[in-house]
Every structure is written in structure tokens, then in C-alpha cells.
Design an enzyme around this catalytic site. Structure first.
Site, PDB file in Angstrom:
ATOM      1  N   ASP A 114       0.449   5.362  -0.027  1.00  0.00           N
ATOM      2  CA  ASP A 114      -0.578   6.367   0.214  1.00  0.00           C
ATOM      3  C   ASP A 114       0.063   7.743   0.330  1.00  0.00           C
ATOM      4  OD1 ASP A 114      -2.810   7.880   1.402  1.00  0.00           O
ATOM      5  OD2 ASP A 114      -3.694   5.902   1.701  1.00  0.00           O
ATOM      6  N   ASP A 116       3.430   1.142   3.320  1.00  0.00           N
ATOM      7  CA  ASP A 116       2.901   0.990   4.674  1.00  0.00           C
ATOM      8  C   ASP A 116       3.223  -0.432   5.132  1.00  0.00           C
ATOM      9  OD1 ASP A 116       1.432   0.602   6.993  1.00  0.00           O
ATOM     10  OD2 ASP A 116      -0.316   1.713   6.281  1.00  0.00           O
ATOM     11  N   ASP A 137       0.846  -1.190   0.000  1.00  0.00           N
ATOM     12  CA  ASP A 137       0.000   0.000   0.000  1.00  0.00           C
ATOM     13  C   ASP A 137       0.880   1.238   0.000  1.00  0.00           C
ATOM     14  OD1 ASP A 137      -2.471   1.529   0.304  1.00  0.00           O
ATOM     15  OD2 ASP A 137      -1.767   1.935   2.333  1.00  0.00           O
TER      16      ASP A 137
END
Length: 303
Positions: free
Chosen positions: A97, A281, A95
Site C-alpha cells: 500500500d 504489510d 498487501d
């Protein structure tokens, strides 16, 4: 949310899933996955088993979820409670972001909502109406946020293909629908990894926990010959390119590095991690029981 607003959104979402179900990425080995969804103004429903794309489409049309999810894990009994599912393996998913990239533009498109009086303001520390510090942040990503996230995706793919030998064809990138991207790396070797091994893998990708000895720097008797060159593969080569900039600067900077000693070089490595490490992450990647937004589905936080 007002009932009329919910009705409008549900009608819009239902139309999307009716007209554009072909945009939904139906996961392989569907019947071994756990599915879940959330409705507007409602909590999460999990531990759902779906056998095929027709059942998935039916679930979307009947329930009209605001968000729909699918597990990275494969289970013998995906509909049972977590401790009874019988985990087999899990896809390797990363992930990225924009909120984790420490971008200067964030303040320009972030507001706060006071949970006490509902006042909306630009204050990030205290409500301007009632002075409450209980604030909920809301941010809509800008073009700079998305472009910065894309750069991290490119860095990640470079590590996955060149360092971990994962084929480019086995890497899929999906927009999360909000502030970043989910990167799926389909490889049987990595699917079997547990949380501890995935944690080691995330450290490698983050360029975290690197020690000076990897580069020939020791507390006693450092070895200049062990310091990486530009053409080396992996993080040694990437770090060399980052620290020297060009081959012509290498001799001078290398002399300074060895003169400054072990502790100074450790700080140099830590600083480098912030600049050249891939900002994934780690909590997402190590979680082998996580449910991810179904690729192609609508993110209720979008727009």
C-alpha cells in the site's frame, strides 16, 4: 451520505456488476470460502457461503454492496462463527500500500476532515476551525504513489520466485482499487503455514531481524571470506549489490565495514532494510482468517 447519492451509486454499481461480472475473479474452491460485503452507510455482513459463480453474481445484484470480500482461508463450515468454521488452510496473500511507503508526495494530496465540526483542511495536526485534534485523514493516490507500489510488487515477485521457488505462473497481482496491490502466491506448501510460520516469512521478505553473523561479521574473529559477493542468490547478494554499488568499490568498503565493527554493521543492516526490504504489510500476510477485497470488484474508496 444523502439518500439520492446512495441511490445513484447503487444504480452505478449494479450496472457494473451486471455488465462486467466477467471481470470478477471467482475464487477456486468457492464453497469453502467465507464471503462478506458492506453496503453504503451500513456495517459489514460476514460468514456468507457461496457455492459457485452464479450465486456470487446473484448476491452482487440483489445486495449491491459498496465493497465485497472473500476469505483467504478454506473452511469446512465457512458460514459458522470463526471458532466453529474448522480452518483447513489459507492462500498466501501480500498487501502493498502506498500509504506505507513514506512518500514525500503524500502531503500534496492528503486532506483532513475534522470529526467535530466537519471542516476540511490541509492541516494534519489540528482543525483550523475549532482547534480539535480529532481529524480523519483522506488521501487520493497520485501517479508517483502507484508507480512506487509497482516497484515494491516487482521486488516481492523477485523474492517469491528466486528465493522461495514459487512459479511465476502461480503469482497473481490485483490492484486493490485504492492505493496499492494484493499479490496472491498460490502454492500448496505455503497454504498450510500457520500465523507463526507466516510471521517468519514476512520477516524474511521485509529483510527484518537480520544479524551480522549472516554476513561473516562477528563480535570476535570476523571472517571476510564469508561476506557475500555480487553473484550470490537471495538477500546476501541483494545486500552486497546495495552496499557496494559496483565490484570496483568492494575492497575499500569491505575494509571499512570490518574496521567499524559489529554494532556499526548491525545499524547498517537495519538501515538497509528500509531501502531494500519489500514493504509489505506483515499483519495482512500472517492473518489466516482475513477477508480480502474480491479481485475485480469495485472499491468504494476509489475516485
Amino acid at each position: 451520505m444523502q439518500e439520492t447519492d446512495i441511490q445513484f451509486l447503487e444504480n452505478s454499481f449494479k450496472k457494473y456488476y451486471f455488465d462486467h461480472f466477467n471481470k470478477i475473479k471467482v475464487p477456486e474452491r468457492t464453497s469453502e470460502r467465507e464471503f462478506g460485503y458492506q453496503k453504503f452507510n451500513s456495517g459489514m455482513t460476514r460468514h456468507i457461503t457461496i457455492s459457485n459463480d452464479k450465486e456470487l453474481h446473484l448476491m452482487l445484484m440483489n445486495n449491491i454492496p459498496s465493497d465485497v470480500y472473500c476469505s483467504n482461508g478454506y473452511y469446512t463450515f465457512p458460514n459458522l462463527p470463526m471458532n466453529e468454521k474448522d480452518w483447513k488452510e489459507a492462500d498466501l496473500i501480500f498487501d502493498i500500500d502506498a500509504k506505507d511507503l513514506n512518500l514525500s508526495c503524500r502531503n500534496n494530496h492528503t486532506i483532513t476532515i475534522c470529526t467535530n465540526c466537519k471542516k476540511i483542511s490541509n492541516s494534519l495536526s489540528q482543525c483550523t476551525e475549532c482547534n480539535s485534534s480529532k481529524l480523519e485523514k483522506k488521501s487520493l493516490p497520485c501517479k508517483n504513489c502507484i508507480n512506487a507500489s509497482k516497484k515494491e510488487v516487482e521486488k516481492l515477485i523477485d523474492v517469491l520466485t528466486n528465493d522461495l521457488a514459487i512459479s511465476q505462473e502461480n503469482i497473481q497481482v490485483y490492484f486493490s482499487g485504492n492505493e496499492g496491490f494484493h499479490v496472491y502466491a498460490y502454492d500448496l506448501i505455503f497454504q498450510k503455514l500457520g500465523p507463526r510460520e507466516r510471521s517468519d516469512l514476512t520477516d524474511y521478505i521485509l529483510f527484518k531481524g537480520i544479524i551480522p553473523e549472516t554476513f561473516g561479521i562477528r563480535k570476535f574473529k570476523s571472517d571476510k571470506k564469508s561476506f557475500p559477493n555480487f553473484n550470490e542468490k537471495g538477500w546476501r547478494g541483494r545486500f552486497s549489490t546495495y552496499i557496494f554499488g559496483s565490484k570496483s568499490k568492494r575492497p575499500k568498503i569491505l575494509t571499512e565495514i570490518f574496521a567499524n565493527g559489529y554494532s556499526f554493521f548491525q545499524k547498517t543492516l537495519d538501515d538497509a532494510a528500509e531501502n531494500i526490504g519489500v514493504k509489505i504489510d506483515p499483519n495482512v500476510t500472517v492473518d489466516i482468517h482475513r477477508i480480502f477485497r474480491l479481485p475485480g470488484s469495485i472499491n468504494s474508496k476509489s475516485g
